[in-house]
Write a protein that holds these residues in place. Structure first.
Motif, PDB file in Angstrom:
ATOM      1  N   TRP A  32       0.969  -1.182   0.104  1.00 44.84           N
ATOM      2  CA  TRP A  32      -0.134   0.075  -0.055  1.00 44.84           C
ATOM      3  C   TRP A  32       0.857   1.227  -0.102  1.00 44.84           C
ATOM      4  N   ALA A  34       0.577   5.774  -0.654  1.00 45.25           N
ATOM      5  CA  ALA A  34      -0.493   6.940  -0.743  1.00 45.25           C
ATOM      6  C   ALA A  34       0.261   8.116  -1.308  1.00 45.25           C
ATOM      7  N   HIS A  61     -11.032  12.306  -0.824  1.00 44.79           N
ATOM      8  CA  HIS A  61     -10.224  11.363  -1.465  1.00 44.79           C
ATOM      9  C   HIS A  61     -10.610  11.086  -2.797  1.00 44.79           C
ATOM     10  N   ASP A 107      -9.283   8.640  -5.298  1.00 46.43           N
ATOM     11  CA  ASP A 107      -9.450   7.496  -5.943  1.00 46.43           C
ATOM     12  C   ASP A 107      -8.231   6.340  -5.382  1.00 46.43           C
ATOM     13  N   ASP A 108      -8.314   5.159  -5.291  1.00 43.38           N
ATOM     14  CA  ASP A 108      -7.296   4.040  -5.216  1.00 43.38           C
ATOM     15  C   ASP A 108      -6.915   3.531  -6.545  1.00 43.38           C
ATOM     16  N   HIS A 168      -1.087  -0.919  -4.291  1.00 46.42           N
ATOM     17  CA  HIS A 168      -2.327  -0.177  -4.106  1.00 46.42           C
ATOM     18  C   HIS A 168      -1.923   1.117  -3.729  1.00 46.42           C
ATOM     19  N   ARG A 195      -3.503   5.037  -2.727  1.00 50.51           N
ATOM     20  CA  ARG A 195      -4.697   5.979  -2.383  1.00 50.51           C
ATOM     21  C   ARG A 195      -4.290   7.431  -2.392  1.00 50.51           C
ATOM     22  N   TRP A 226      -5.211  11.790  -2.265  1.00 47.95           N
ATOM     23  CA  TRP A 226      -6.153  12.691  -1.843  1.00 47.95           C
ATOM     24  C   TRP A 226      -5.940  14.025  -2.791  1.00 47.95           C
ATOM     25  N   ASP A 268     -16.611  11.108   2.271  1.00 48.43           N
ATOM     26  CA  ASP A 268     -15.620   9.976   2.334  1.00 48.43           C
ATOM     27  C   ASP A 268     -15.663   9.470   3.868  1.00 48.43           C
TER      28      ASP A 268
END
Length: 305
Positions: A9, A11, A76, A78-79, A90, A92, A94, A296
């Motif tokens: 993961w 971000a 948010h 999308d992922d 993955h 994420r 913002w 969100d």
């Protein structure tokens, strides 16, 4: 097909600032794109989560490391998901408003460009990044954020002896309250409001202490008042959300927030994501001219791994 052996993961965000006109309309903002010399590509700033981090922590840290910008997160976006060797990655994203900071070139990122959305779209190396940028451009950048929090863990009502209005947080609840403070600050929290219940006030007490502000009590947002007069809660939540001078963090209870959010979403014709409304959870709400345009849900403030 070989099975992926690792789930990774990460971000990041679409980091934006008002353009040369000084406004933040969809055509006027500038967004940050970064060049990575190792891959000779142009991407949105992002990076892998470290142990003990939430993805919110990761996004704020990685954006600062890659761009030098301190940011306030918004909605948010999308992922995205893709294969990377034997891993499934993955990411994420913002919306992230740049507040201050200076870029310093390094080994991982050697150049930053502030570009219009159209020029950024043409510069980015990957279609997935372009899809995130498209979602960012779908709504105005400078939406107003409103934070609605369910109180943290406070034991069981059935086993508490005494006036339930005075029931305090338990050990886990205090851990959640402490973790909520930086989470809410990441989304720009500036003022603190709470239903007039001890467990609600304690949930936002670490945030109140960090901000050095007053706790504003909201009796219309308690379960008891909502049960007999839901219109009062609806009226009050809209009054609070209309205060665009500050980003408010507002704490209420489990029999108030779900029906209140359902009413609000119906009023403004948006679809809510699935949400369990656990204790310590947060709705990050985005408003444009007083209208709810995005909602969100964050299931809890503590890292999950």
């Amino acid at each position: 097909m070989a099975k992926k052996t690792n789930e990774v993961w990460a971000a990041g965000g679409v980091v934006w600032r008002p353009g040369v006109s000084g406004t933040a309309g969809p055509a006027d903002v500038e967004v940050a794109v970064v060049h990575r010399p190792k891959y000779d590509d142009w991407t949105l700033p992002k990076g892998k989560a470290e142990p003990g981090e939430t993805l919110i922590d990761t996004a704020v840290r990685e954006i600062a490391e890659e761009t030098g910008q301190h940011v306030v997160l918004g909605r948010h976006l999308d992922d995205v998901h893709y294969d990377l060797g034997s891993s499934r990655k993955h990411v994420r994203y913002w919306s992230a408003r740049a507040v201050d900071g200076d870029f310093v070139a390094g080994d991982e990122v050697d150049e930053l460009r502030w570009l219009s959305v159209d020029k950024a779209r043409k510069t980015l190396s990957y279609p997935l990044d372009c899809s995130i940028l498209e979602e960012f451009a779908r709504l105005p950048a400078d939406l107003h954020t409103f934070l609605l929090v369910r109180h943290a863990k406070a034991g069981r009502r059935s086993t508490y002896k005494g006036d339930d209005r005075l029931r305090p947080l338990d050990k886990l609840g205090w851990a959640q309250a402490s973790a909520l403070a930086p989470l809410l600050i990441a989304f720009g929290a500036e003022r603190v409001h709470s239903a007039d219940r001890v467990r609600c006030e304690q949930t936002l007490e670490p945030l109140r202490e960090r901000l050095g502000v007053e706790m504003h009590r909201e009796p219309d947002l308690s379960e008891e008042t909502y049960r007999t007069n839901p219109v009062a809660a609806q009226r009050r939540i809209l009054e609070l959300a209309a205060d665009t001078a500050s980003t408010l963090a507002v704490c209420s209870q489990g029999k108030v927030i779900p029906p209140l959010m359902s009413w609000w979403a119906d009023r403004d014709s948006i679809t809510l994501p699935k949400a369990s409304s656990r204790k310590g959870s947060v709705w990050v709400l985005s408003l444009n001219d007083g209208r709810l345009v995005a909602a969100d849900h964050i299931a809890g403030p503590l890292p999950t791994a």
